[in-house]
Enzyme design. Structure first.
Site: not given
Ligand code: THU
Length: 160
Positions: A62, A75
C-alpha cells in the site's frame, strides 16, 4: 417475493506450513513486499504477491498520500502493475499479508471492496478463477478459490 440465498466457501489453514510450498513461497513474497509499504498515516501495512501463468511473481504494497484518497491498496498496486507489465498473462493466485505496523495479528485481513472489484475485472476477462490467500501478519490463512467467492453479485462489463 422470493428469497435468494448466496453461499460462499472459504478454507481456513492454521498457518502457512499447512499450505503447499508454492503458496508458502507466495505468502513470503507478500510479507517481503509488505515491508515496502508506505503507510505513515494509517500505520497499517499490506503486501500482495501475484503469481502469473508465465511464472512471474509481481508484488505490491500500500502506498499512502497526504491527500488520503490518492493512496492505493497493495492489491491494486500489484494487480495494475501485473496488467501493465504482462497484459497477456493470466493471474493464477494472489497472496495478501496485512496488519498494523506496531503489533502482530493472526486475524486474516481480506481485500477491501474496491480491490475485490479491481480483481474481478481481471478474473472476468481471463475467464478463469483467481485463487486468493489472505492472512494477518502471523497464523491463520484463508483461501478463496476465486474472486467471485468474495464478491457475489459481481458488477462487470456484461451489465454495461
Ligand atoms: N489497505 C490495503 O492495502 N489493502 C486492503 O485490502 C485494505 C486496506 C491499505 C489502505 C491503507 O493504506 C491502509 O491499508 C489502511 O486502510
Amino acid at each position: 417475493m422470493r428469497e435468494l440465498k448466496i453461499e460462499t466457501k472459504l478454507f481456513v489453514f492454521e498457518n502457512e506450513n499447512e499450505l503447499p510450498p508454492n503458496i508458502g513461497k507466495l505468502l513470503k513474497e507478500a510479507k517481503k513486499a509488505r515491508l515496502n509499504a508506505y503507510a505513515p498515516y494509517s500505520n497499517f501495512a499490506v503486501g500482495a504477491a501475484i503469481l502469473l501463468d508465465n511464472n512471474e511473481v509481481i508484488t505490491g504494497s500500500n502506498q499512502e498520500n497526504a491527500s488520503y484518497p490518492s493512496g492505493l491498496c497493495a492489491e491494486r498496486t500489484a494487480i495494475y502493475y501485473a496488467g501493465a507489465k504482462y497484459p497477456k498473462a493470466k493471474i493464477l493466485k494472489i497472496a495478501v499479508v496485512a496488519g498494523a505496523l506496531q503489533n502482530e495479528t493472526n486475524q486474516p485481513i481480506p481485500p477491501c471492496g474496491a480491490c475485490r472489484q479491481a480483481i474481478a475485472e481481471y478474473e472476468v476477462n481471463q475467464k478463469s478463477p483467481i485463487e486468493i490467500y489472505f492472512m494477518g501478519t502471523v497464523g491463520n490463512v484463508i483461501k478463496s478459490n476465486s474472486l467471485e467467492n468474495l464478491l457475489p453479485l459481481i458488477f462487470d462489463k456484461s451489465q454495461l
